[in-house]
Design a protein around this motif. Structure first.
Motif: not given
Ligand code: ZN
Length: 198
Positions: A95, A98, A100-101, A185, A189-190, A193
């Motif tokens: 994670y 990515t 993005k977290y 990744e 992410l999908r 989200e």
């Protein structure tokens, strides 16, 4: 293996104890090490011993670190009110890759498996529940989509719901039994989200 010297046999034996290393690979590694420059072997041995001695569990999220509190838990820019629950430090790394977290994590170090005799007391659940006494808004359960991962997710959501904290589960689409580390990744992410409230 009497045709090798004792030392070489021992080295092969030590390597073959590692996961995924059969006797052939163990032999290859042993001879590789013997042919390495001495300084390189010393550096490797030193790194192994130091890592084993210094790495411990983060006192907050239980991931592996060489500090009392890991860099993620320490980072004031991370959203400390969101906790993503993962099975292993490798899932955490997946994670993190990515990028993005922005919340924090909680590493369980396993999953509940009645088949293997692994119960709730054998993973780092107590530590998670203790963290929930603080100011937490959401717990995202990102255990694997294997039977064990799902069992664990259900167990945790039942524990947390009465506390009144939002609990969500990452979307399926992460392949069943798939090791999160090997999932790309975009898929991760999908899944994050598309998480659903439990
Ligand atoms: Zn931590």
């Amino acid at each position: 293996m009497e045709y090798y010297s004792n030392q070489i046999s021992r080295l092969i034996e030590e390597f073959s104890r590692l996961p995924g290393i059969g006797s052939k690979s163990a032999g290859r590694l042993a001879f590789h090490v013997i042919n390495m420059p001495k300084e390189q072997v010393e550096a490797l041995a030193k790194t192994l011993v130091e890592a084993r001695n210094n790495v411990c569990y983060c006192q907050q999220c239980c991931t592996l670190t060489d500090q009392e509190i890991c860099p993620i838990c320490k980072n004031p820019d991370r959203d400390q009110k969101t906790i993503m629950v993962v099975e292993t430090p490798r899932d955490l790394a997946a994670y993190e890759k990515t990028g993005k977290y922005y919340g924090t994590y909680h590493v369980l170090h396993g999953a509940i498996s009645p088949m293997l005799g692994i119960g709730p007391g054998d993973i780092r659940l107590k530590e998670l529940m203790e963290r929930l006494e603080g100011d937490i808004e959401e717990v995202i359960i990102a255990t694997n989509s294997s039977l064990e991962g799902e069992t664990t997710a259900m167990y945790i959501s039942k524990l947390i719901k009465p506390v009144g904290i939002k609990v969500s589960r990452i979307a399926s689409g992460v392949p069943v039994g798939g090791d999160l580390e090997y999932i790309d990744e975009v898929t991760l992410l999908r899944a994050l989200e598309g998480r659903t409230l439990l």
